[in-house]
Motif scaffolding. Structure first.
Motif, PDB file in Angstrom:
ATOM      1  N   LEU A  36       0.853  -1.181   0.000  1.00  0.00           N
ATOM      2  CA  LEU A  36       0.000   0.000   0.000  1.00  0.00           C
ATOM      3  C   LEU A  36       0.892   1.235   0.000  1.00  0.00           C
ATOM      4  O   LEU A  36       1.797   1.356   0.824  1.00  0.00           O
ATOM      5  N   VAL A  37       0.622   2.160  -0.927  1.00  0.00           N
ATOM      6  CA  VAL A  37       1.346   3.429  -0.997  1.00  0.00           C
ATOM      7  C   VAL A  37       0.375   4.549  -0.652  1.00  0.00           C
ATOM      8  O   VAL A  37      -0.694   4.668  -1.272  1.00  0.00           O
ATOM      9  N   LEU A  38       0.746   5.368   0.323  1.00  0.00           N
ATOM     10  CA  LEU A  38      -0.064   6.513   0.740  1.00  0.00           C
ATOM     11  C   LEU A  38       0.633   7.794   0.302  1.00  0.00           C
ATOM     12  O   LEU A  38       1.758   8.072   0.744  1.00  0.00           O
ATOM     13  N   GLU A  39       0.005   8.568  -0.562  1.00  0.00           N
ATOM     14  CA  GLU A  39       0.601   9.795  -1.095  1.00  0.00           C
ATOM     15  C   GLU A  39      -0.285  10.984  -0.728  1.00  0.00           C
ATOM     16  O   GLU A  39      -1.491  10.973  -0.971  1.00  0.00           O
ATOM     17  N   ARG A  40       0.333  12.014  -0.136  1.00  0.00           N
ATOM     18  CA  ARG A  40      -0.466  13.149   0.337  1.00  0.00           C
ATOM     19  C   ARG A  40      -0.947  14.045  -0.798  1.00  0.00           C
ATOM     20  O   ARG A  40      -1.985  14.705  -0.678  1.00  0.00           O
TER      21      ARG A  40
END
Length: 545
Positions: A36-40
Motif C-alpha cells: 500500500l502506498v499513501l501519497e499526500r
C-alpha cells in the motif's frame, strides 16, 4: 467514520519517486506481496513544475530502465541526457571562448533528463497496473511502531485520513518515503546535520534554452555530435557556485543556482527578481536568454542548507527510510536517484530475507553501515569543494577523478549486482577502504592546489570521449562478470585510482611547486596487500591546457 482495520505486508508513506519505485521493485521481485502506498498529493501531478531532481546518472538510470524495466517509458517519454557539461563562463557572454568540459559524443551507458511530473504520474499508473494499492490525497496522522524485540508477528499500526475519513491499518513493514517531511525521522529523532552548508534556488521556464545557439562559431558547434549540448545537464560554474540547466520532455527548462553562502548568501538569490539580477552579474549570457522570457516563469522555490544526514535508515524492527526521508547529499553530480536505487535495493533484500523466515537484525545493521559509508565517501566530493568550481585548471581534474571513483567503485558494485553480496564486499574490504581514503586525500589536495593555481581559462573543449580509458570505464559497467572477474575489476579500479592520483600530484606540483602533496604522497606510498592489475600506460588526464 473509521473503516475496518486492514493488514498489509508493506506500507509505504510517500508516493513520489522513492516510494513508487520501491513499490515497483517489490512487486517485480515478489509478485504476491501486498503493498500500500499513501501519497499526500492528489494525482495526477503537474508536469515540469513539480519537483527538482530531474537529472539522473548511471546508477539511477540503470535502476529505472533495467532493474525496474522502465526503459520504454524513459526512451519514449523522457530525454536521453548528453552527459554532464561544464562551462567556466562567469561574467562572460562569449561561451565559445571559455574552457568547456564534456563529451563530444554520447558514451555507452544511458542516463536521462526526467520530467518528474510526467515520471511520477507514470509510476503511479504502472504501480497500480502491477497490483500496488496507490492512494492519493492521503495524510498519515499517527504511527505506532511495533515494539523492538517483540514477537515476529508484531505489526506496526498507523492511521491516515482521506477526504475526512479516517483509516486504521497494520503493516509488517513500514517505509518512510515522504521526503523532507521525514515522518519516521522526526518520530524517532534520527535527524543528523552534516557540515556541508550550501543553499539552492530553482525555477522552471516554459520554453527551451538552446545553449547551442549561444555561439554561431561553426567550429565550436561542430565539437559535439550530435550538436545538442542543450541535452546535457549543463553547469555554468564560478567560485562558490554553479548554475544548472536541465531540459524537460514537457518542453520546459529547469534552472537552478546552487551556492556556498560564504561567497553567495541566500538572501541575494531567494526570489526570481533577485536571481535574475544575480545572473546578470555572474552569468550574463543566461540572463540575456531569460530576460525576455520572464512571462514564461512557471515556479520558483529554494532550500536553505539542503544537505543532511540521518542516524539510521534501515532497522531490524522492519522499518526503513528511503530517498530524501533519509539523507540528501548535493545535486552537483545528481546522486539523488542513485541513493534511492541503493536504499530501495537494500530494503527489498531485507524484506526478502524476512519473508523467507530469516532473522534480519544483523543484516539490517550491516546494510545501514554500508549505506552510510557510501554517503560519507560521496559527501567528500562536495563538502568544502565549492571554491574549486571556478577554477578552470583544477575542476577539470576533479571531474575526471570524481567520475573515475564513481564508475570504478560504486557503479561497478551496483551494475554487477553485488550491493547485497556481503561476502564479496567483505573480501574487498581493504581495496574499498583504500579507495575511500584516496578519495578523501585527493579532495583535500585539490583544494590546496586550487589555492595556488593560476586559473587560466583558455578557449578549449576538454573532451572526455577522447580519453579512451575513460569511455571504456563507462562501457565496462555493462560487462557480465563472475565472482572472480568482479574482484579483479575492483582491484583494477583501485590501481587505476592510485595511478590517477599520482598523475594529479605530478600535474599539480609541476605547475605549482609550492603545493603541499606530502599527505597524498604518503598514502600512495603504501602498497596494497593484494596485487592489482595496472591500467594501460600513458596519461589518464587531459593534456594540460
Amino acid at each position: 467514520m473509521t473503516t475496518l482495520q486492514r493488514q498489509h505486508d508493506v506500507v509505504i508513506m510517500g508516493g513520489g519517486l522513492a516510494g513508487l519505485t520501491l513499490a515497483l521493485q517489490l512487486k517485480r521481485r515478489f509478485t504476491d506481496i501486498d503493498v500500500l502506498v499513501l501519497e499526500r498529493r492528489s494525482h495526477p501531478v503537474p508536469h515540469a513544475a513539480h519537483k527538482v531532481g530531474e537529472s539522473s546518472v548511471e546508477i539511477g538510470a540503470h535502476y529505472f530502465d533495467t532493474v525496474l524495466g522502465l526503459k520504454p517509458h524513459l526512451q519514449q517519454a523522457q530525454l536521453r541526457k548528453f552527459g554532464f557539461r561544464f562551462f567556466f563562463s562567469e561574467g562572460r557572454r562569449d561561451i565559445d571562448q571559455v574552457t568547456e568540459i564534456g563529451a563530444s559524443r554520447p558514451l555507452a551507458v544511458a542516463s536521462y533528463q526526467i520530467d518528474r511530473g510526467i515520471f511520477e504520474n507514470y509510476l503511479a499508473e504502472e504501480a497500480a497496473a502491477r497490483g500496488v494499492q496507490f492512494v492519493d490525497h492521503a495524510m498519515v496522522r499517527q504511527i505506532d511502531l511495533a515494539e523492538a524485540g517483540a514477537e515476529g508477528d508484531a505489526l506496526h499500526r498507523l492511521s491516515w485520513t482521506q477526504d475526512g475519513e479516517t483509516h486504521s491499518i497494520q503493516a509488517r513493514w513500514l517505509i518512510d518515503a515522504c521526503g523532507r517531511a521525514g515522518l519516521l525521522k522526526r518520530k524517532l529523532g534520527l535527524a543528523e546535520p552534516n557540515a556541508h552548508d550550501v543553499n539552492a534556488v530553482w525555477f522552471r521556464i516554459s520554453d527551451r534554452i538552446t545553449l547551442d545557439q549561444w555561439s554561431d562559431d561553426p567550429e565550436w558547434q561542430a565539437r559535439c555530435e550530435p550538436r545538442a549540448r542543450w541535452l546535457s545537464t549543463n553547469h555554468l560554474v564560478g567560485a562558490g557556485y554553479w548554475v544548472w540547466l536541465i531540459p524537460l520532455a514537457s518542453g520546459s527548462h529547469s534552472v537552478g543556482i546552487v551556492a556556498d553562502p560564504k561567497l553567495h548568501p541566500l538572501d541575494t538569490i531567494d526570489s526570481f527578481d533577485k536571481a535574475m539580477a544575480w545572473l546578470e552579474t555572474y552569468q550574463p549570457r543566461l540572463f540575456d536568454e531569460l530576460d525576455g522570457k520572464r512571462h514564461l516563469l512557471q515556479d520558483f522555490a529554494f532550500f536553505r542548507k539542503f544537505s543532511y544526514g540521518c542516524k539510521q535508515v534501515f532497522s531490524g524492527n522492519r522499518w526503513a527510510l528511503t530517498g530524501e526521508a533519509g539523507l540528501f547529499l548535493d545535486p552537483f553530480y545528481s546522486p539523488g536517484s542513485d541513493f534511492i536505487a541503493i536504499g530501495n535495493t537494500y530494503i527489498c533484500d531485507l524484506i526478502g530475507h524476512d519473508r523467507a523466515g530469516h532473522a534480519i537484525e544483523a543484516r539490517a545493521q550491516l546494510y545501514d553501515q554500508l549505506y552510510h559509508s557510501f554517503y560519507e565517501s560521496t559527501l567528500a566530493l562536495y563538502q568544502d569543494q565549492y571554491a574549486i568550481f571556478g577554477d578552470p585548471q583544477v575542476l577539470p581534474v576533479k571531474v575526471i577523478w570524481d567520475y573515475t571513483y564513481y564508475w570504478g567503485v560504486l557503479s561497478q558494485i551496483f551494475f554487477h549486482d553485488r550491493l547485497t553480496d556481503l561476502a564479496m564486499l567483505g573480501s574487498l574490504k581493504d581495496e574499498l577502504q583504500h579507495c575511500q581514503q584516496l578519495n578523501v586525500a585527493v579532495q583535500h589536495f585539490l583544494r590546496a592546489w586550487s589555492d595556488v593555481s593560476d586559473k587560466r581559462n583558455p578557449a578549449v573543449m576538454l573532451d572526455q570521449a577522447a580519453l579512451p580509458w575513460f569511455a571504456e570505464l563507462n562501457r565496462s559497467l555493462t560487462d557480465t562478470l563472475d565472482g572472480e572477474a568482479f574482484k579483479e575489476r575492483l582491484r583494477a579500479s583501485t590501481e587505476q585510482l592510485r595511478v590517477l592520483a599520482g598523475e594529479i600530484v605530478e600535474r599539480a606540483t609541476l605547475a605549482n611547486p609550492t603545493v603541499d602533496a606530502s599527505a597524498l604522497r604518503t598514502l600512495l606510498a603504501r602498497r596494497m596487500a593484494v596485487a592489482s592489475t595496472s591500467p594501460a600506460p600513458g596519461t589518464l588526464l587531459f593534456e594540460a591546457a
